[in-house]
Motif scaffolding. Structure first.
Motif, PDB file in Angstrom:
ATOM      1  N   VAL A  18      34.170  46.099  47.984  1.00  0.00           N
ATOM      2  CA  VAL A  18      32.801  45.795  47.558  1.00  0.00           C
ATOM      3  C   VAL A  18      32.496  46.420  46.190  1.00  0.00           C
ATOM      4  N   ASP A  19      31.836  45.660  45.341  1.00  0.00           N
ATOM      5  CA  ASP A  19      31.675  46.056  43.947  1.00  0.00           C
ATOM      6  C   ASP A  19      30.207  45.991  43.517  1.00  0.00           C
ATOM      7  N   VAL A  20      29.534  47.145  43.514  1.00  0.00           N
ATOM      8  CA  VAL A  20      28.163  47.227  42.989  1.00  0.00           C
ATOM      9  C   VAL A  20      28.135  48.392  41.997  1.00  0.00           C
ATOM     10  N   LYS A  77      42.934  53.141  34.895  1.00  0.00           N
ATOM     11  CA  LYS A  77      41.650  52.523  35.205  1.00  0.00           C
ATOM     12  C   LYS A  77      41.017  52.033  33.917  1.00  0.00           C
ATOM     13  N   PRO A  78      40.113  51.056  34.029  1.00  0.00           N
ATOM     14  CA  PRO A  78      39.415  50.594  32.837  1.00  0.00           C
ATOM     15  C   PRO A  78      38.740  51.764  32.132  1.00  0.00           C
ATOM     16  N   ALA A  79      38.669  51.662  30.802  1.00  0.00           N
ATOM     17  CA  ALA A  79      38.102  52.753  30.001  1.00  0.00           C
ATOM     18  C   ALA A  79      36.648  53.006  30.369  1.00  0.00           C
ATOM     19  N   GLY A  80      36.188  54.231  30.138  1.00  0.00           N
ATOM     20  CA  GLY A  80      34.775  54.527  30.317  1.00  0.00           C
ATOM     21  C   GLY A  80      34.409  54.985  31.712  1.00  0.00           C
ATOM     22  N   ARG A  81      35.382  54.945  32.642  1.00  0.00           N
ATOM     23  CA  ARG A  81      35.064  55.416  33.989  1.00  0.00           C
ATOM     24  C   ARG A  81      35.000  56.929  33.991  1.00  0.00           C
ATOM     25  N   GLN A  82      34.014  57.455  34.696  1.00  0.00           N
ATOM     26  CA  GLN A  82      33.949  58.909  34.809  1.00  0.00           C
ATOM     27  C   GLN A  82      34.478  59.326  36.160  1.00  0.00           C
ATOM     28  N   SER A  98      47.775  48.234  31.299  1.00  0.00           N
ATOM     29  CA  SER A  98      48.434  47.958  32.591  1.00  0.00           C
ATOM     30  C   SER A  98      48.144  46.542  33.053  1.00  0.00           C
ATOM     31  N   GLN A  99      46.903  46.103  32.865  1.00  0.00           N
ATOM     32  CA  GLN A  99      46.572  44.732  33.281  1.00  0.00           C
ATOM     33  C   GLN A  99      47.406  43.738  32.489  1.00  0.00           C
ATOM     34  N   GLN A 100      47.561  44.008  31.191  1.00  0.00           N
ATOM     35  CA  GLN A 100      48.349  43.092  30.369  1.00  0.00           C
ATOM     36  C   GLN A 100      49.811  43.071  30.797  1.00  0.00           C
ATOM     37  N   PRO A 121      33.514  40.471  29.318  1.00  0.00           N
ATOM     38  CA  PRO A 121      32.738  41.437  28.535  1.00  0.00           C
ATOM     39  C   PRO A 121      33.563  42.668  28.150  1.00  0.00           C
ATOM     40  N   TYR A 122      34.815  42.686  28.488  1.00  0.00           N
ATOM     41  CA  TYR A 122      35.663  43.842  28.177  1.00  0.00           C
ATOM     42  C   TYR A 122      37.037  43.329  27.791  1.00  0.00           C
ATOM     43  N   SER A 123      37.894  44.223  27.294  1.00  0.00           N
ATOM     44  CA  SER A 123      39.267  43.770  27.058  1.00  0.00           C
ATOM     45  C   SER A 123      40.173  44.348  28.142  1.00  0.00           C
ATOM     46  N   LEU A 124      41.265  43.675  28.389  1.00  0.00           N
ATOM     47  CA  LEU A 124      42.164  44.093  29.470  1.00  0.00           C
ATOM     48  C   LEU A 124      42.811  45.436  29.142  1.00  0.00           C
ATOM     49  N   VAL A 151      41.937  51.554  43.897  1.00  0.00           N
ATOM     50  CA  VAL A 151      40.609  50.942  43.929  1.00  0.00           C
ATOM     51  C   VAL A 151      39.976  51.014  42.550  1.00  0.00           C
ATOM     52  N   GLY A 152      39.382  49.911  42.148  1.00  0.00           N
ATOM     53  CA  GLY A 152      38.669  49.884  40.877  1.00  0.00           C
ATOM     54  C   GLY A 152      39.556  49.708  39.660  1.00  0.00           C
ATOM     55  N   SER A 153      40.852  49.456  39.861  1.00  0.00           N
ATOM     56  CA  SER A 153      41.752  49.348  38.716  1.00  0.00           C
ATOM     57  C   SER A 153      41.690  47.961  38.070  1.00  0.00           C
ATOM     58  N   GLY A 154      41.003  47.025  38.719  1.00  0.00           N
ATOM     59  CA  GLY A 154      40.804  45.717  38.092  1.00  0.00           C
ATOM     60  C   GLY A 154      41.860  44.683  38.428  1.00  0.00           C
ATOM     61  N   LYS A 155      42.154  44.564  39.722  1.00  0.00           N
ATOM     62  CA  LYS A 155      43.155  43.589  40.144  1.00  0.00           C
ATOM     63  C   LYS A 155      42.619  42.158  40.092  1.00  0.00           C
ATOM     64  N   THR A 156      41.312  42.026  40.398  1.00  0.00           N
ATOM     65  CA  THR A 156      40.770  40.679  40.558  1.00  0.00           C
ATOM     66  C   THR A 156      40.955  39.817  39.312  1.00  0.00           C
ATOM     67  N   VAL A 157      40.704  40.415  38.154  1.00  0.00           N
ATOM     68  CA  VAL A 157      40.776  39.612  36.943  1.00  0.00           C
ATOM     69  C   VAL A 157      42.226  39.209  36.640  1.00  0.00           C
TER      70      VAL A 157
HETATM   71  P1  ADP Z   1      40.020  46.342  42.394  1.00  0.00           P
HETATM   72  O1  ADP Z   1      41.340  46.588  41.740  1.00  0.00           O
HETATM   73  O2  ADP Z   1      39.583  47.502  43.234  1.00  0.00           O
HETATM   74  O3  ADP Z   1      39.999  45.026  43.128  1.00  0.00           O
HETATM   75  P2  ADP Z   1      38.076  45.052  40.744  1.00  0.00           P
HETATM   76  O4  ADP Z   1      38.953  43.919  40.357  1.00  0.00           O
HETATM   77  O5  ADP Z   1      37.024  44.805  41.750  1.00  0.00           O
HETATM   78  O6  ADP Z   1      38.968  46.269  41.203  1.00  0.00           O
HETATM   79  O7  ADP Z   1      37.464  45.674  39.411  1.00  0.00           O
HETATM   80  C1  ADP Z   1      36.565  46.745  39.455  1.00  0.00           C
HETATM   81  C2  ADP Z   1      35.531  46.642  38.351  1.00  0.00           C
HETATM   82  O8  ADP Z   1      36.145  46.853  37.083  1.00  0.00           O
HETATM   83  C3  ADP Z   1      34.882  45.291  38.273  1.00  0.00           C
HETATM   84  O9  ADP Z   1      33.493  45.499  38.087  1.00  0.00           O
HETATM   85  C4  ADP Z   1      35.518  44.643  37.057  1.00  0.00           C
HETATM   86  O10 ADP Z   1      34.645  43.723  36.413  1.00  0.00           O
HETATM   87  C5  ADP Z   1      35.799  45.823  36.175  1.00  0.00           C
HETATM   88  N1  ADP Z   1      36.939  45.655  35.264  1.00  0.00           N
HETATM   89  C6  ADP Z   1      38.120  45.063  35.517  1.00  0.00           C
HETATM   90  N2  ADP Z   1      38.950  45.146  34.457  1.00  0.00           N
HETATM   91  C7  ADP Z   1      38.273  45.835  33.507  1.00  0.00           C
HETATM   92  C8  ADP Z   1      38.593  46.262  32.163  1.00  0.00           C
HETATM   93  N3  ADP Z   1      39.773  45.993  31.622  1.00  0.00           N
HETATM   94  N4  ADP Z   1      37.645  46.951  31.486  1.00  0.00           N
HETATM   95  C9  ADP Z   1      36.455  47.234  32.043  1.00  0.00           C
HETATM   96  N5  ADP Z   1      36.078  46.859  33.289  1.00  0.00           N
HETATM   97  C10 ADP Z   1      36.991  46.173  34.015  1.00  0.00           C
END
Ligand code: ADP
Ligand code: MG
Length: 703
Positions: A558-560, A454-459, A279-281, A273-276, A305-311
């Motif tokens: 944990v991610d909520v 960090k992914p865009a839109g984070r406050q 940094s992720q790329q 639902p978002y684009s990378l 934390v929250g930088s989006g490593k999982t994807v």
């Molecule tokens: P961490 O690096 O702490 O493991 P996560 O992989 O859990 O972070 O990602 C944190 C949140 O950010 C998740 O809800 C994930 O879906 C979201 N996310 C990851 N990459 C992006 C992105 N490029 N744009 C927006 N949201 C993203």
């Protein structure tokens, strides 16, 4: 095999006179805290137990000049004995003493009156050594280390080292055991470069070690004495050599080219639902390049934390599947395994990947079926805890292993994994922002990719520091939040050593909050069964409950995203890295988030400085650097649990420059003598054994 000459150092402490099995248990607990329960203390452990102070009997303060605290020796006249009343044996036995400037009370619990009468005859002069303590304005010494007469005092050494102790161990017995151990140091070959030693003005290992145990002044206890530096460098060199050996060994194993077609990856990316982020790329490109190369990949993905490593991990795994191999994703906790499984399942479904979950809880038939499917390559990606690498789990063809929150795993688990993973590529991920110096000791010079944005839109998370007296306001605020449909975490601290006491505290808090917010509060803690934890997490995720009271089990990963408030009680007791992790649980969605750090009582300078940093920045690296500076490495991450190396002599902060030198030295040594076969190489093997980095020696012989 361990060189024979080292045997005396590895002999059991019980081989010393006066150390029996009971004392051995106490010693092992003090000297080898990380070791398995049945591990025994050895001569080596005694030798690396360095003094933390000294008794200087040349200096004998008058009673009106006793310090606030510390160990003192005084000359006093024995006065009145005050035994406890016969029906109150729990009360201490006191003996009043005095000189012509003041008084001092000696305090004994469970005392034998006869014995004390003999040791302390009223009217006689005695020399007393021990730790001063103040009680209602008067000085006292509980259980003095020495009570001696004039003649006996003349025979005591004027200066004596003081060692860190534990319950059940007397300073006299420990001191004697260490002195006896010093006699057992064998002659050892020199493993350091002679010209380097000369330049530094350092002596040899044995002389330096002996000297550290014989401090003559307080300056000798300094971390920067030549003796301490020499030993610290030895230890750091052993650490760096071992890491280089592991790395070379893993790289030497022929890797494989895992160059995917890109189609599975593309399908996943288009399902997101978002684009990378860029940094992720970039990180993904680095990972894919390593995977496509014939060498084995050994890469660390570091991202706050929250930088989006999982994807990123998922896309790397997808690439492995494209090449016809399988992938594994290992995480440190059950909660995290289930969470990853839940979030990855829809993406994998869309991309046609078969995902399965294996933890300690999958048992019996279900487990057997899963293992059969794995061996038959009917599973593409297996997510799980360290159960993934237990006996009986066989992949058909494992191409890529990803380890999440890798610092949480111990060295043993990592080695077991490496044995299992054969020539699979390895990607490890960590959110613990480890300062550079510390990273060197854990990863050596592993290749590193970093998620710097960090992914865009984070406050930003609005962080506030409040005294716990203002808890009422906090609860009022929560009322407003929950009434408007928000969600919050409430973290109860580790107050006591004992998990049970903490648990009781958390349960009490949960009860109180449940009364304030009926029907909306849930509790989660480490003692719950896995299924109970899942249920609580799931209810919070779905919004069935909106206030989750927890011990630190929610710390990692944990991610909520709907949760926007994090309350942390007794925040002053947490490490900064931990607070940062906890705070990282909020600020994950688009809503504005708040973190409330409650503290109890009056804050000391350091505690104040630490909480201020939390308020000022969300940059994990800055936080980690500051934490390291303020508290030192040992405390920063709860080193042992974090799987970070434990140093016995070296201090990462004070000896940081030695660490860099040790890394360079290790590189040079292995370039010239990769199998440690020259005479110096042989000596270095002894060094590796001495600091118990000998797993690495086995890797050399494995060839
Ligand atoms: P961490 O690096 O702490 O493991 P996560 O992989 O859990 O972070 O990602 C944190 C949140 O950010 C998740 O809800 C994930 O879906 C979201 N996310 C990851 N990459 C992006 C992105 N490029 N744009 C927006 N949201 C993203
Ligand atoms: Mg994560």
């Amino acid at each position: 095999m361990r060189p024979n000459r080292l045997n005396p150092l590895f002999a059991a402490a019980t081989s010393l006179k006066g150390i029996g099995p009971k004392l051995d248990k106490v010693l092992a607990k003090l000297l080898r805290p990380g070791a398995p329960a049945n591990a025994e203390a050895r001569i080596l452990d005694l030798l690396f137990h360095l003094p933390s102070g000294l008794i200087d009997r040349r200096e004998r303060p008058r009673l009106d000049q006793l310090p606030e605290k510390g160990i003192v020796t005084v000359e006093v006249t024995v006065g009145k004995h005050r035994p406890p009343p016969p029906h109150l044996k729990r009360l201490p036995y006191r003996v009043e003493c005095f000189d012509d400037t003041g008084t001092l009370t000696l305090v004994f619990f469970h005392a034998f009156a006869d014995h004390l009468q003999r040791m302390l005859p009223p009217g006689e002069t005695r020399f007393i050594s021990g730790a001063v303590d103040w009680f209602q304005g008067s000085p006292q010494i509980a259980h003095p280390d020495h009570i001696v007469s004039h003649e006996e005092f003349a025979r005591l050494p004027l200066i004596e080292p003081v060692y860190p102790l534990t319950a059940g161990l007397s300073p006299r017995i420990l001191g004697r055991a260490i002195r006896a151990s010093l006699e057992k140091i064998p002659s050892l070959p020199e493993w350091q470069d002679e010209s380097w030693l000369k330049r530094k003005g350092w002596g040899d290992f044995s002389t330096s070690l002996r000297k550290l145990h014989q401090p003559a002044t307080h300056d000798d206890l300094n971390l920067l004495t030549p003796e301490r530096l020499r030993l610290a460098f030895d230890e750091l060199l052993a650490n760096q050599l071992a890491l280089s050996l592991v790395r070379k060994h893993m790289k030497r194993k022929a890797g494989r080219k895992l160059a995917g077609t890109g189609d599975v990856r593309t399908r996943i990316v288009s399902a997101l639902p978002y684009s990378l982020t860029s940094s992720q790329q970039t990180s993904l490109a680095e990972i894919l390049r390593d995977m496509a190369a014939p060498e084995r990949m050994l890469r660390l993905l570091q991202g706050d934390v929250g930088s989006g490593k999982t994807v990123v991990a998922l896309l790397a795994l997808a690439t492995a599947i494209e090449t016809g191999t399988q992938g594994a994703l290992m995480v440190p906790t059950e909660i995290l395994a289930r969470q990853h499984f839940a979030t990855l399942t829809p993406l994998c479904d869309k991309a046609g990947l078969r995902l399965a979950l294996l933890t300690g809880r999958e048992k019996g038939r279900a487990r057997d079926e899963l293992l059969a499917a794995l061996a038959a390559s009917e599973i593409d990606i297996l997510v799980g805890t360290h159960a993934l690498f237990q006996e009986g789990v066989e992949f058909r063809d494992l191409g890529l292993v990803v380890i999440d929150e890798q610092h949480r795993f111990g060295v043993h688990q990592r080695l077991a994994l490496q044995a299992k993973a054969q020539n699979a590529d390895l990607l490890v991920m960590t959110a613990t922002p480890i300062p550079r110096t510390l990273a060197l000791t854990v990863y050596g010079d592993m290749d590193v990719s970093k998620l710097t944005e960090k992914p865009a839109g984070r406050q930003p998370v609005d962080t506030r520091v409040l005294p716990s007296e203002r808890m009422d306001e906090v609860i009022e605020g929560l009322h407003r939040l929950l009434a408007s449909g928000g969600r919050a975490y409430w973290i109860c601290p580790l107050v006591e050593e004992s998990e049970l006491v903490d648990l009781a505290a958390a349960e009490d808090r949960a009860k109180a909050l449940a009364a304030a917010f009926p029907g909306r509060t849930g509790l989660i803690h480490g003692r719950m069964k896995g299924s109970e934890k899942d249920a609580a997490m799931a209810r919070f995720k779905s919004g069935d409950i909106t206030l989750l009271v927890s011990t630190t089990v929610v710390e990692v990963g944990v991610d909520v995203p709907e949760a926007t408030v994090m309350v942390i009680e007794n925040a002053e007791r947490f490490g900064l890295a931990q607070l940062h992790q906890l705070r990282g649980r909020v600020g994950r969605g688009s809503g504005k988030s708040t973190c409330l750090l409650l503290y109890q009582g009056k804050l000391g300078e350091t505690a104040k400085a630490r909480l201020t940093i939390m308020r000022e920045t969300e940059d994990g690296f800055r936080i980690a650097e500051e934490d390291l500076r303020l508290r030192g490495a040992g405390e920063m991450l709860g080193t042992r649990q974090a799987g970070l190396p434990v140093f016995r002599v070296a201090d990462i902060v004070e000896h940081a420059d030695l660490l860099a030198a040790a890394r360079d030295d290790a590189g040079l040594i292995l370039a010239r003598d990769p199998k440690l076969e020259t005479p110096r190489g042989e000596a270095l093997r002894s060094l590796l054994y001495l600091f118990e980095r000998d797993d690495a020696v086995r890797l050399i012989s494995a060839g």
